[in-house]
Scaffold this active site. Structure first.
Site, PDB file in Angstrom:
ATOM      1  N   GLY A  30       2.149  -1.269 -17.499  1.00 52.50           N
ATOM      2  CA  GLY A  30       1.516  -0.541 -16.406  1.00 52.50           C
ATOM      3  C   GLY A  30       1.589   0.967 -16.531  1.00 52.50           C
ATOM      4  N   HIS A  59       3.660  -5.924 -19.744  1.00 57.33           N
ATOM      5  CA  HIS A  59       4.301  -4.962 -18.819  1.00 57.33           C
ATOM      6  C   HIS A  59       4.089  -3.522 -19.295  1.00 57.33           C
ATOM      7  CE1 HIS A  59       7.813  -4.364 -15.756  1.00 57.33           C
ATOM      8  NE2 HIS A  59       6.853  -3.466 -15.619  1.00 57.33           N
ATOM      9  N   LEU A 101       0.849  -1.200   0.000  1.00 54.29           N
ATOM     10  CA  LEU A 101       0.000   0.000   0.000  1.00 54.29           C
ATOM     11  C   LEU A 101       0.885   1.251   0.000  1.00 54.29           C
ATOM     12  CD1 LEU A 101      -3.119   0.510   0.085  1.00 54.29           C
ATOM     13  CD2 LEU A 101      -2.797   1.132   2.478  1.00 54.29           C
ATOM     14  N   GLY A 102       1.657   1.385  -1.087  1.00 55.37           N
ATOM     15  CA  GLY A 102       2.461   2.578  -1.285  1.00 55.37           C
ATOM     16  C   GLY A 102       1.693   3.601  -2.095  1.00 55.37           C
ATOM     17  N   ARG A 103       2.406   4.436  -2.815  1.00 51.84           N
ATOM     18  CA  ARG A 103       1.752   5.502  -3.584  1.00 51.84           C
ATOM     19  C   ARG A 103       0.768   4.929  -4.600  1.00 51.84           C
ATOM     20  NH1 ARG A 103       7.279   6.759  -3.565  1.00 51.84           N
ATOM     21  NH2 ARG A 103       7.862   8.629  -2.376  1.00 51.84           N
ATOM     22  N   ILE A 104       1.233   3.937  -5.376  1.00 48.51           N
ATOM     23  CA  ILE A 104       0.356   3.347  -6.396  1.00 48.51           C
ATOM     24  C   ILE A 104      -0.731   2.521  -5.729  1.00 48.51           C
ATOM     25  CG2 ILE A 104       0.239   1.852  -8.410  1.00 48.51           C
ATOM     26  CD1 ILE A 104       3.193   2.521  -8.935  1.00 48.51           C
ATOM     27  N   ARG A 127       4.860  -4.291   5.063  1.00 50.72           N
ATOM     28  CA  ARG A 127       5.853  -4.498   6.125  1.00 50.72           C
ATOM     29  C   ARG A 127       5.358  -4.024   7.479  1.00 50.72           C
ATOM     30  NH1 ARG A 127      10.824  -1.939   2.809  1.00 50.72           N
ATOM     31  NH2 ARG A 127       9.082  -0.624   2.196  1.00 50.72           N
ATOM     32  N   GLU A 154      10.312 -12.093 -18.196  1.00 54.02           N
ATOM     33  CA  GLU A 154       9.776 -11.369 -19.350  1.00 54.02           C
ATOM     34  C   GLU A 154      10.907 -10.839 -20.241  1.00 54.02           C
ATOM     35  OE1 GLU A 154       8.790  -7.013 -17.603  1.00 54.02           O
ATOM     36  OE2 GLU A 154       7.531  -8.622 -16.812  1.00 54.02           O
ATOM     37  N   ARG A 185       6.296  -7.086  -9.970  1.00 51.60           N
ATOM     38  CA  ARG A 185       7.382  -7.796 -10.642  1.00 51.60           C
ATOM     39  C   ARG A 185       7.033  -9.278 -10.658  1.00 51.60           C
ATOM     40  NH1 ARG A 185       8.651  -3.390 -12.007  1.00 51.60           N
ATOM     41  NH2 ARG A 185      10.698  -2.351 -11.838  1.00 51.60           N
ATOM     42  N   ASP A 189       0.522  -8.473 -15.659  1.00 59.06           N
ATOM     43  CA  ASP A 189       1.217  -7.461 -16.458  1.00 59.06           C
ATOM     44  C   ASP A 189       2.717  -7.685 -16.439  1.00 59.06           C
ATOM     45  OD1 ASP A 189       1.147  -5.013 -18.027  1.00 59.06           O
ATOM     46  OD2 ASP A 189       2.070  -4.021 -16.302  1.00 59.06           O
TER      47      ASP A 189
END
Length: 309
Positions: A277, A275, A148-151, A171, A257, A228, A252
């Site tokens: 995004g 990929h 649950l970071g910025r994105i 974390r 890849e 990733r 994605d």
């Protein structure tokens, strides 16, 4: 004299043009003999622009001061080696949040309603033989977000707009966030309909989505990986998608890849994406501009807009 920098991979045209206006740019990825190029310029290169900088490469550049990474994820940069040398490292956060959040929701809808398959259904004339099967929707479902970071926060807001319940694992608990926190990923997967991955790559998260986590998500659950490929036990993922142990996946990113497990191609419960995004003109131009801004700030002795080291 013009400052000399090393470009380690192809960048957006607007970014490359802006770099060329300001710096003498040596393009390692285009060199016929990369070792010869490095031997020639090693003592003059003060910056790197790109997505790759190994310990070996960093060790060959004694005058290196800064690595400006193109992308929010910087697992292609050996940050430990940079830190040991006092080399600054930057990334390009925030400018891609909306683009990634949008396609995440888009892939979820595409999987829930089997939109790529429905398109083929019409194109192949099968609608003339009968209607398309009933499927499911997002509203009322629970989505668990790993990272649950910025994105992740932007995805959460959009998921709420789709009338979904949001929970998360990371974390640590974030006291200012209104969503339920799980300290065990397996427990969250068990309680979710959707599991969205948007955590950083690297050794700390390698195969964090294990067979156990995937099994907990279960036959009715769906996985969405926007982070990733290394976060997931890909072999277990393919097996469970094929045998019904996992309901579906929208992917994605992949472990190796652009190589994608061929077993995924024939599965109807999978939506695949190359990929992309952050792959919009608007976002990539902003990312390139931030690479340039970080380099400019460093060489002007000003604070870095987005430092990670």
């Amino acid at each position: 004299m013009t400052i000399e920098i090393l470009q380690t991979n192809k960048l957006l045209a607007s970014c490359e043009a802006a770099l060329a206006e300001r710096y003498t740019v040596h393009r390692l990825h285009e060199a016929a003999d990369p070792d010869a190029l490095l031997a020639d310029i090693a003592g003059r290169v003060r910056g790197i622009a790109g997505q790759r900088a190994s310990r070996e490469l960093i060790g060959k550049l004694p005058k290196l001061e800064i690595i400006a990474n193109f992308g929010v994820g910087y697992d292609g940069i050996d940050t430990a080696a940079a830190r040991e040398r006092g080399i600054r490292v930057t990334n390009t956060p925030n400018v891609l949040n909306d683009a990634v959040a949008e396609i995440t929701i888009g892939l979820m809808i595409a999987l829930a309603r089997r939109i790529p398959q429905a398109d083929r259904f019409v194109r192949e004339g099968r609608w003339l033989e009968g209607g398309y099967p009933l499927l499911t929707e997002l509203n009322g479902k629970t989505v668990g977000i790993l990272g649950l970071g910025r994105i992740g926060k932007e995805i959460a807001v959009r998921a709420q707009a789709m009338k979904m319940r949001v929970v998360y694992h990371g974390r640590r608990r974030q006291p200012d966030e209104p969503y339920v926190y799980y300290d065990a990923l397996t427990d969250m997967a068990r309680d979710c309909d959707w599991l969205v991955l948007i955590a950083p790559g690297g050794k700390g998260t390698e195969k964090i989505v294990s067979r156990q986590v995937l099994a907990a998500l279960g036959p009715q659950g769906c996985l969405v990986n926007m982070a990733r490929g290394t976060l997931v036990d890909e072999a277990a993922l393919v097996e469970l998608l094929a045998n019904g142990g996992l309901g579906g996946a929208a992917l994605d990113v992949f472990e190796k890849e652009p190589q994608v497990p061929e077993a995924l191609f024939g599965l109807d419960n999978v939506v695949l994406s190359p990929h992309q995004g952050s792959a919009t003109h608007q976002t990539r131009n902003k990312m390139g501009a931030l690479v340039v801004a970080n380099l400019d700030a460093h060489f002007a002795g000003e604070p870095l807009p987005s430092a990670v080291v």
